[in-house]
Each structure stands twice: as C-alpha cells, then as structure tokens.
Design a protein around this motif. Structure first.
Motif, PDB file in Angstrom:
ATOM      1  N   GLU A 190       1.934  -5.404   7.783  1.00 35.21           N
ATOM      2  CA  GLU A 190       0.841  -5.491   6.937  1.00 35.21           C
ATOM      3  C   GLU A 190       1.225  -6.382   5.851  1.00 35.21           C
ATOM      4  O   GLU A 190       2.533  -6.475   5.425  1.00 35.21           O
ATOM      5  N   MET A 230      -6.412  -7.908   7.411  1.00 37.79           N
ATOM      6  CA  MET A 230      -5.914  -8.054   6.164  1.00 37.79           C
ATOM      7  C   MET A 230      -5.935  -9.611   5.766  1.00 37.79           C
ATOM      8  O   MET A 230      -6.151 -10.491   6.259  1.00 37.79           O
ATOM      9  N   LYS A 268      -5.883  -3.958  12.642  1.00 39.00           N
ATOM     10  CA  LYS A 268      -6.304  -3.976  11.373  1.00 39.00           C
ATOM     11  C   LYS A 268      -6.214  -5.468  10.688  1.00 39.00           C
ATOM     12  O   LYS A 268      -5.487  -6.320  11.027  1.00 39.00           O
ATOM     13  N   GLN A 317     -10.103  -3.126  -1.667  1.00 41.31           N
ATOM     14  CA  GLN A 317      -9.185  -3.362  -2.555  1.00 41.31           C
ATOM     15  C   GLN A 317      -8.906  -4.791  -2.551  1.00 41.31           C
ATOM     16  O   GLN A 317      -9.258  -5.637  -1.412  1.00 41.31           O
ATOM     17  N   TRP A 325     -10.528  -8.385  -0.841  1.00 45.19           N
ATOM     18  CA  TRP A 325     -11.804  -8.081  -0.431  1.00 45.19           C
ATOM     19  C   TRP A 325     -12.802  -7.878  -1.377  1.00 45.19           C
ATOM     20  O   TRP A 325     -13.956  -7.966  -1.359  1.00 45.19           O
ATOM     21  N   SER A 329      -4.190  -6.915   1.360  1.00 46.87           N
ATOM     22  CA  SER A 329      -5.024  -5.368   1.422  1.00 46.87           C
ATOM     23  C   SER A 329      -5.699  -5.478   2.857  1.00 46.87           C
ATOM     24  O   SER A 329      -6.269  -6.548   3.229  1.00 46.87           O
ATOM     25  N   LEU A 330      -6.191  -4.321   3.448  1.00 54.11           N
ATOM     26  CA  LEU A 330      -6.677  -4.032   4.678  1.00 54.11           C
ATOM     27  C   LEU A 330      -8.234  -4.291   4.323  1.00 54.11           C
ATOM     28  O   LEU A 330      -8.913  -3.876   3.240  1.00 54.11           O
ATOM     29  N   SER A 331      -9.116  -4.820   5.240  1.00 54.70           N
ATOM     30  CA  SER A 331     -10.382  -5.026   4.916  1.00 54.70           C
ATOM     31  C   SER A 331     -11.488  -3.818   4.790  1.00 54.70           C
ATOM     32  O   SER A 331     -12.629  -4.113   4.096  1.00 54.70           O
ATOM     33  N   ASP A 332     -10.764  -2.810   5.130  1.00 52.22           N
ATOM     34  CA  ASP A 332     -11.759  -1.633   4.901  1.00 52.22           C
ATOM     35  C   ASP A 332     -11.104  -0.677   3.754  1.00 52.22           C
ATOM     36  O   ASP A 332     -11.656   0.469   3.480  1.00 52.22           O
ATOM     37  N   SER A 333     -10.230  -1.410   2.896  1.00 48.80           N
ATOM     38  CA  SER A 333      -9.696  -0.662   1.824  1.00 48.80           C
ATOM     39  C   SER A 333     -10.582  -0.735   0.525  1.00 48.80           C
ATOM     40  O   SER A 333     -10.356   0.014  -0.288  1.00 48.80           O
ATOM     41  N   ASN A 369       2.911   1.914   2.480  1.00 50.43           N
ATOM     42  CA  ASN A 369       3.157   2.537   3.809  1.00 50.43           C
ATOM     43  C   ASN A 369       4.372   1.960   4.448  1.00 50.43           C
ATOM     44  O   ASN A 369       4.766   0.910   4.006  1.00 50.43           O
ATOM     45  N   GLN A 382       0.934  -1.188  -0.180  1.00 53.52           N
ATOM     46  CA  GLN A 382       0.055  -0.104  -0.365  1.00 53.52           C
ATOM     47  C   GLN A 382       0.610   1.225  -0.033  1.00 53.52           C
ATOM     48  O   GLN A 382       0.282   2.409  -0.161  1.00 53.52           O
TER      49      GLN A 382
END
Length: 259
Positions: A34, A178, A176, A43, A46, A37-41, A24, A22
């Motif tokens: 990480e 992922m 987070k 992307q 997911w 992809s993060l669950s709230d992204s 970061n 990402q």
C-alpha cells in the motif's frame, strides 16, 4: 538505466518487510504494498478531493495481474484505467510490465493468464490486445462488463509544472484503492527517458500503470515506479498511442468478419 522507471524483479525480491504510513505490516508481495491513504480511511489526500472526483477514481481504477498458467504463479500485478466500454469489449490502459520479460525487454509473454479485478471486486479474465514496447504501454481487454465507468483521458486543461497532483493505485488481492499527493517537477539531467515526466508522488509497485490526476480529476498521465520519485508517461503521448491502437484491426476480428 532502469526499465522505464520500474524496479526490476531482482531488486524487488531484495525488498525487506517494513511498515507503511498507516502502521500496517507490509506483505511480502511487493505488488500488494500500500501507499498513501486508503479511499475509505477519510484521511490524507482523500480529504482534499471532491466527492465527484473521488467517486470517478473509485469507478475507473482497477487492478490487473498476470500469472504463469503452468504453475499458477503470480508474475506481475499493477493498476489499470478503464478507457473503453464498447458493445463487445471493455479496455484498460496499463503498463506493459504486466507481461514483459525482465531479462529481455523486447520479449512479451502472450501466453500468460491475465485477470482484472474490477471496482466492484469481481474478477474477469482478460487478454493483451495492444502494446507499445518503447513506451511500456499495454491495453488489456475483457468481454464487455456493462456497469463500468470510463475514465476521461482527453481534456483541455493545461497542467503546469509545480501543479499539485494525485497518484492512484489499487491492490489486486484486497481490491483496496489508495492515493497520495505530490507535485509535478522537472526531469533532472535526463534521469529518465525524454518522453517521461516526473512527479514527487511516492508510490509503490502497486501503483504502476495507475493514473496521475490533478485535484479536479483531470488526467495527467500514467505512473511508473522509481524509489525517489514517480516517472510518468504524459497524457498527450498516451492519447497518441491509443489513437494508433484504435486504427489496428485485430487478426481475429478480420477472420470473424470476412471468412
């Protein structure tokens, strides 16, 4: 051979800061690194999972950390899976690396402080209830937490080689969630212990102890870590171990019941 597909602590310390997918900057703590992809992204993998599968993963995957109670220093942090929620306790399946000595694999640190970060970000104190040295498996318990969802590990779906799978993990400090996708593959030349299988999912140390599932959310196994691919302990072996654990009566339960 590396310890059950998990990088040793000395190797971890040599890890240099780099950049995640990402963009970061990665933390110095390798257990907070990480992947995917993060669950709230909105992307990555997911976008391919149904809302039901994504919700089940979010509700059944936790993060667990162990600390040296003497100096409050973090020893290990990894992912866990909610497996039992009885009237008295809630149980989590994870890797025994959480409390296992790097220098002596047979040594288990029972006196470490264990904390579980739940899906709602609350932290509860836990304890090591059961473990299996050979398979690097542990069950961590906390006092029952009423609102938790239990993962379904037992299903009739057969997962074939080359099937697409998803590796899931949760960071301890940030909470987070992922995930990343890959495929089941063979264990080439016996690179790992014979009871382990392999996926091409690329995870970090954060994902150790986390679930490997198919795209329908069916449990495939529990992940360990290696740099090139992800060894995992298959579902059938895990179910056998959990069945054995369930037949063991803890000493404190015997004392409480009969004395």
């Amino acid at each position: 051979m590396k310890r059950e597909g998990v990088r040793t602590r000395s190797q971890t310390k040599k890890q240099k800061a780099s950049t995640s997918s990402q963009g970061n900057s990665l933390p110095d703590n390798p257990f907070e690194e990480e992947f995917g992809s993060l669950s709230d992204s909105g992307q990555g993998v997911w976008t391919e999972l149904s809302k039901e599968v994504a919700s089940n993963l979010a509700g059944t995957v936790v993060s667990i950390a162990s600390f040296d109670d003497g100096n409050n220093k973090l020893f290990f942090a990894c992912t866990g899976i909610i497996t039992v929620n009885t009237p008295k306790t809630t149980s989590f399946l994870t890797s025994l690396s959480l409390v296992r000595s790097i220098d002596d694999n047979s040594k288990i640190f029972h006196d470490m402080r264990i904390e579980v970060r739940l899906p709602d970000n609350k932290i509860e104190s836990g304890w090591l209830q059961f473990y299996d040295l050979k398979h690097n498996v542990a069950v961590i318990n906390i006092i029952r937490y009423h609102s938790l969802q239990v993962a379904c590990l037992d299903h009739q779906q057969q997962i074939e080689s080359q099937s697409k799978v998803v590796a899931v993990g949760r960071c301890f400090n940030s909470g987070k969630l992922m995930a990343t996708a890959g495929m089941l593959t063979d264990n080439p030349r016996g690179a790992y212990r014979e009871e382990l299988a392999i996926s091409t999912c690329e995870i970090t140390m954060t994902g150790v102890g986390g679930p490997l599932v198919d795209f329908n959310g069916n449990f495939v196994g529990m992940n360990f870590y290696d740099e090139k691919e992800t060894p995992f302990l298959p579902r059938n072996t895990i179910l056998e171990l959990l069945s054995q654990f369930s037949k063991i009566i803890p000493w404190w339960y015997v004392l409480h019941t009969y004395l």
